[in-house]
Motif scaffolding. Structure first.
Motif, PDB file in Angstrom:
ATOM      1  N   LYS A  25       1.263  15.835   1.285  1.00 56.42           N
ATOM      2  CA  LYS A  25       1.697  15.552  -0.077  1.00 56.42           C
ATOM      3  C   LYS A  25       2.862  14.576  -0.003  1.00 56.42           C
ATOM      4  O   LYS A  25       3.543  14.488   1.017  1.00 56.42           O
ATOM      5  CB  LYS A  25       2.081  16.828  -0.824  1.00 56.42           C
ATOM      6  N   VAL A  26       3.083  13.853  -1.089  1.00 53.21           N
ATOM      7  CA  VAL A  26       4.055  12.763  -1.084  1.00 53.21           C
ATOM      8  C   VAL A  26       5.058  12.955  -2.209  1.00 53.21           C
ATOM      9  O   VAL A  26       4.709  13.403  -3.312  1.00 53.21           O
ATOM     10  CB  VAL A  26       3.354  11.397  -1.262  1.00 53.21           C
ATOM     11  N   SER A  27       6.318  12.609  -1.926  1.00 52.83           N
ATOM     12  CA  SER A  27       7.372  12.621  -2.930  1.00 52.83           C
ATOM     13  C   SER A  27       8.202  11.360  -2.799  1.00 52.83           C
ATOM     14  O   SER A  27       8.236  10.714  -1.748  1.00 52.83           O
ATOM     15  CB  SER A  27       8.280  13.839  -2.768  1.00 52.83           C
ATOM     16  N   SER A  28       8.913  11.032  -3.867  1.00 52.97           N
ATOM     17  CA  SER A  28       9.900   9.963  -3.812  1.00 52.97           C
ATOM     18  C   SER A  28      11.121  10.462  -3.049  1.00 52.97           C
ATOM     19  O   SER A  28      11.569  11.590  -3.253  1.00 52.97           O
ATOM     20  CB  SER A  28      10.297   9.560  -5.233  1.00 52.97           C
ATOM     21  N   ALA A  29      11.654   9.621  -2.168  1.00 54.34           N
ATOM     22  CA  ALA A  29      12.763  10.029  -1.291  1.00 54.34           C
ATOM     23  C   ALA A  29      14.100   9.840  -2.008  1.00 54.34           C
ATOM     24  O   ALA A  29      14.845   8.893  -1.748  1.00 54.34           O
ATOM     25  CB  ALA A  29      12.724   9.247   0.009  1.00 54.34           C
ATOM     26  N   HIS A  30      14.412  10.768  -2.907  1.00 51.74           N
ATOM     27  CA  HIS A  30      15.677  10.694  -3.651  1.00 51.74           C
ATOM     28  C   HIS A  30      16.882  10.753  -2.712  1.00 51.74           C
ATOM     29  O   HIS A  30      17.913  10.130  -2.970  1.00 51.74           O
ATOM     30  CB  HIS A  30      15.748  11.840  -4.659  1.00 51.74           C
TER      31      HIS A  30
END
Length: 247
Positions: free
Chosen positions: A200-205
């Motif tokens: 799964k992928v997320s934005s790297a805040h």
């Protein structure tokens, strides 16, 4: 995308000067090869990793060998050649393997667009016959492709992130995509996941908070986010299946 001939194996000594890597071949010879990845390559370029490389027959190349894949001690395979991401997405669209992007009549790459003088990775253009158009394909579709190779299990098993370093260029692309939506077009941010361990992928805040905030704004105005994971081997790579994007 088939590697012909199949890639050859070596052991990574070090990556340096962004574009170069030294490796040891199975016979003990040490060679320098080209690295087509200018990013941080976190977790992808550890000394001692097994790497797979291609060889060009172009006599003008100073370094005929190109680093394509890396294998981590955990057994994950990563495509570190970011130039492959765009080609994989184009190939998958042309072969009708991405339902979300099917039904267009024409595909072009590197087309100038936007007020910040960008070139969009892929532009899909609609059929002229309105009887063939769906709600989506009646509009031009602007697609920016991003390669995802950063795995950080400490945030959850199989959790991948983009970007792996602060990216002002990526921020510009998000602004351009938002501009396209506001102009009445369709806009897509396409994450090509080139790491076998990412689920799964997320934005790297935690890496680029400005990019993360811009992506949130982009989704709110209608920019679509699509994630597909690649199947990777020394013989071929291909986009295989959609995976989840988690805000």
């Amino acid at each position: 995308m088939i590697f012909s001939p199949p890639l050859q194996s070596a052991t990574l000594i070090k990556r340096y000067k962004r574009f170069l890597a030294d490796v040891t071949l199975p016979n003990g010879e040490i060679i320098t090869m080209h690295c087509a990845n200018t990013g941080a390559m976190t977790g992808c370029a550890e000394p001692g990793n097994q790497v797979w490389y291609s060889t060009s027959d172009n006599p003008k190349r100073k370094y005929p060998n190109s680093w394509e894949l890396s294998v981590t001690p955990q057994g994950d395979t990563i495509c570190i050649n970011t130039a492959k991401a765009n080609a994989l997405v184009v190939e998958a669209i042309e072969q009708q393997q991405i339902p979300e992007l099917a039904g267009y009549s024409n595909l072009r790459t590197e087309v100038k667009y936007g007020s910040e003088n960008s070139r969009v990775d892929i532009l899909l253009e609609p059929h002229s016959n309105t009887d063939l158009q769906s709600r989506h394909t009646s509009k031009a579709c602007y697609i920016e492709v991003k390669s995802v190779t950063l795995l950080q299990d400490e945030f959850g098993a199989g959790r991948g992130f983009f970007p792996d370093a602060v990216t002002t260029r990526g921020q510009k692309h998000l602004r351009e995509l938002m501009e396209m939506v506001q102009s009445g077009h369709r806009a897509v941010l396409f994450f090509a996941v080139l790491h076998s361990g990412i689920e799964k992928v997320s934005s790297a805040h935690h890496i680029d908070s400005n990019y993360s905030q811009l992506l949130k704004q982009a989704k709110e105005v209608g920019v679509e986010v699509i994630c597909y994971k690649a199947r990777l081997s020394p013989e071929r790579i291909e986009l295989a299946s959609p995976i989840e994007f988690i805000d």
